[in-house]
Design an enzyme around this catalytic site. Structure first.
Site, PDB file in Angstrom:
ATOM      1  N   ASP A 106       0.766  -1.066   0.059  1.00 22.27           N
ATOM      2  CA  ASP A 106      -0.194  -0.021   0.000  1.00 22.27           C
ATOM      3  C   ASP A 106       0.894   1.215  -0.022  1.00 22.27           C
ATOM      4  O   ASP A 106       0.209   2.218  -0.162  1.00 22.27           O
ATOM      5  CB  ASP A 106      -0.904   0.165   1.089  1.00 22.27           C
ATOM      6  CG  ASP A 106      -0.281  -0.163   2.663  1.00 22.27           C
ATOM      7  OD1 ASP A 106       0.645  -0.047   2.491  1.00 22.27           O
ATOM      8  OD2 ASP A 106      -1.247  -0.142   3.492  1.00 22.27           O
ATOM      9  N   SER A 107       2.147   1.004   0.181  1.00 17.83           N
ATOM     10  CA  SER A 107       3.080   2.251  -0.195  1.00 17.83           C
ATOM     11  C   SER A 107       2.976   2.559  -1.550  1.00 17.83           C
ATOM     12  O   SER A 107       3.321   4.064  -1.777  1.00 17.83           O
ATOM     13  CB  SER A 107       4.503   1.690  -0.213  1.00 17.83           C
ATOM     14  OG  SER A 107       4.893   0.630  -1.004  1.00 17.83           O
TER      15      SER A 107
ATOM     16  N   GLU B  98       9.493  -4.380  10.175  1.00 17.82           N
ATOM     17  CA  GLU B  98      10.039  -3.105   9.688  1.00 17.82           C
ATOM     18  C   GLU B  98      10.250  -2.343  10.724  1.00 17.82           C
ATOM     19  O   GLU B  98       9.887  -2.465  11.936  1.00 17.82           O
ATOM     20  CB  GLU B  98       8.399  -2.486   9.150  1.00 17.82           C
ATOM     21  CG  GLU B  98       8.863  -1.033   8.392  1.00 17.82           C
ATOM     22  CD  GLU B  98       7.721  -0.564   7.485  1.00 17.82           C
ATOM     23  OE1 GLU B  98       6.861  -1.083   7.115  1.00 17.82           O
ATOM     24  OE2 GLU B  98       8.158   0.405   6.954  1.00 17.82           O
TER      25      GLU B  98
ATOM     26  N   LYS C  56      -1.134  -9.473   2.674  1.00 20.76           N
ATOM     27  CA  LYS C  56      -0.336  -9.160   3.826  1.00 20.76           C
ATOM     28  C   LYS C  56      -1.106  -8.196   4.896  1.00 20.76           C
ATOM     29  O   LYS C  56      -1.785  -7.021   4.450  1.00 20.76           O
ATOM     30  CB  LYS C  56       0.978  -8.341   3.568  1.00 20.76           C
ATOM     31  CG  LYS C  56       1.563  -7.881   4.666  1.00 20.76           C
ATOM     32  CD  LYS C  56       3.114  -7.388   4.237  1.00 20.76           C
ATOM     33  CE  LYS C  56       3.294  -6.170   3.424  1.00 20.76           C
ATOM     34  NZ  LYS C  56       2.777  -5.046   4.350  1.00 20.76           N
TER      35      LYS C  56
ATOM     36  N   ASP D 234      -1.009  -6.309  -0.270  1.00 19.97           N
ATOM     37  CA  ASP D 234      -1.345  -5.533   0.978  1.00 19.97           C
ATOM     38  C   ASP D 234      -2.827  -5.354   1.081  1.00 19.97           C
ATOM     39  O   ASP D 234      -3.436  -4.759   0.051  1.00 19.97           O
ATOM     40  CB  ASP D 234      -0.498  -4.274   0.835  1.00 19.97           C
ATOM     41  CG  ASP D 234       0.449  -4.105   2.033  1.00 19.97           C
ATOM     42  OD1 ASP D 234       0.483  -4.859   2.852  1.00 19.97           O
ATOM     43  OD2 ASP D 234       1.197  -3.288   1.939  1.00 19.97           O
TER      44      ASP D 234
ATOM     45  N   GLU E  45      -1.023  -5.780   8.542  1.00 18.50           N
ATOM     46  CA  GLU E  45      -0.205  -5.340   9.470  1.00 18.50           C
ATOM     47  C   GLU E  45      -0.858  -5.544  11.004  1.00 18.50           C
ATOM     48  O   GLU E  45      -2.001  -5.334  11.258  1.00 18.50           O
ATOM     49  CB  GLU E  45      -0.185  -3.821   9.690  1.00 18.50           C
ATOM     50  CG  GLU E  45       0.570  -3.167   8.243  1.00 18.50           C
ATOM     51  CD  GLU E  45       0.933  -1.793   8.024  1.00 18.50           C
ATOM     52  OE1 GLU E  45       0.553  -0.947   9.075  1.00 18.50           O
ATOM     53  OE2 GLU E  45       1.255  -1.407   6.845  1.00 18.50           O
TER      54      GLU E  45
END
Ligand code: KIV
Length: 263
Positions: free
Chosen positions: A44-45, A181, A112, A83, A114
């Protein structure tokens, strides 16, 4: 990469080879990076480096599906991770509905999400329903606003214990690998030793089971800021700007198009 990795080959890589993950957001770049990457992350960056936003929070499911489709088209033999964006996995049911949309509308191999102990029930629910999950612990970019910035993790004993507990919870819930991260290298090393699934680092030192970088960072295309953990393997921005300047100059002087570019 000639042979596409699978969930089991990725798990088996732990302790055998250091895994290479890199982001891509479109077919053009996924094709290029697929030759050397074990896994391609549609992170999602993309909301920052592709869509120009200041953080990842406003990335949408539709956006992630669109870009994941493009990535899969460009790299059909690569293992692709999509993501799940902010707000799409706030409870088990919503997470499963949205992960099913990703699986049905793209060729992604896994999603993915978080979070650690707080997301274990969601990881378990997705895994139990046929959705492979890559975890993401340590610094969580989707928490940037609630935390007031990007803060390196693992600096205190309390954080160290919490990150290791997160890693164990993510593994126990059924994730097949995880990203760590923005975490002190000694803590990331402990995490990698504490679990039996691969731990892929970004800003987490060398003593983990692989590395991930955002392609626009490592190719020097993203100029807004460069985190300490990024190594620029190319000065992409300068190369692109110089090429476009040369083109503009040639258009101005009518040096382009030349005879060989003309029908
Ligand atoms: O969105 C992303 O690109 C990521 C990486 C920073 C791991 O999650």
């Amino acid at each position: 990469m000639s042979k596409k990795l699978t969930i089991s080959s990725i798990k088996q890589a732990k302790g055998v080879k250091s895994l290479v993950m890199i982001t891509a957001y479109d077919a053009l770049f996924s094709k290029l990076v697929s030759e050397s990457a074990d896994m391609i992350l549609v992170g999602d960056s993309l909301n920052m480096s592709f869509a120009g936003k200041s953080d990842t929070i406003s990335a949408t499911l539709e956006q992630m599906i669109y870009h994941t489709n493009a990535v899969c088209m460009g790299a059909p033999n690569s293992f692709v991770i999509c993501d799940m964006p902010f707000g799409t996995y706030i409870d088990k049911e919503r997470a499963l509905d949205n992960a099913i949309k990703i699986f049905q509308q793209t060729q992604a191999d896994c999603v993915k999400i978080e979070g650690g102990q707080d997301k274990a029930d969601i990881i378990a629910h997705l895994s139990a329903n046929g959705i492979a999950v890559c975890g993401h612990i340590g610094l969580l970019p989707q928490s940037v606003r609630s935390e007031g910035g990007y803060k390196v993790k693992g600096k205190t004993e309390e954080q160290r214990e919490s990150i290791i507990a997160d890693a164990k919870a993510v593994e126990k819930a059924g994730a097949f690998c995880m990203v760590i991260e923005g975490t002190k290298a000694d803590v990331a090393k402990e995490v990698a030793e504490a679990v039996s699934i691969p731990v892929i680092g970004i800003g987490a030192g060398a003593d983990v089971d692989g590395q991930v970088l955002v392609f626009s960072d490592m190719l020097g295309l993203f100029e807004a800021f460069t985190p300490k953990f990024v190594k620029k393997y190319l000065d992409g921005a300068t190369l692109v700007k110089n090429a476009v300047k040369e083109y503009a100059d040639e258009v101005a002087t009518k040096a382009f198009p030349a005879e060989e570019h003309t029908y």
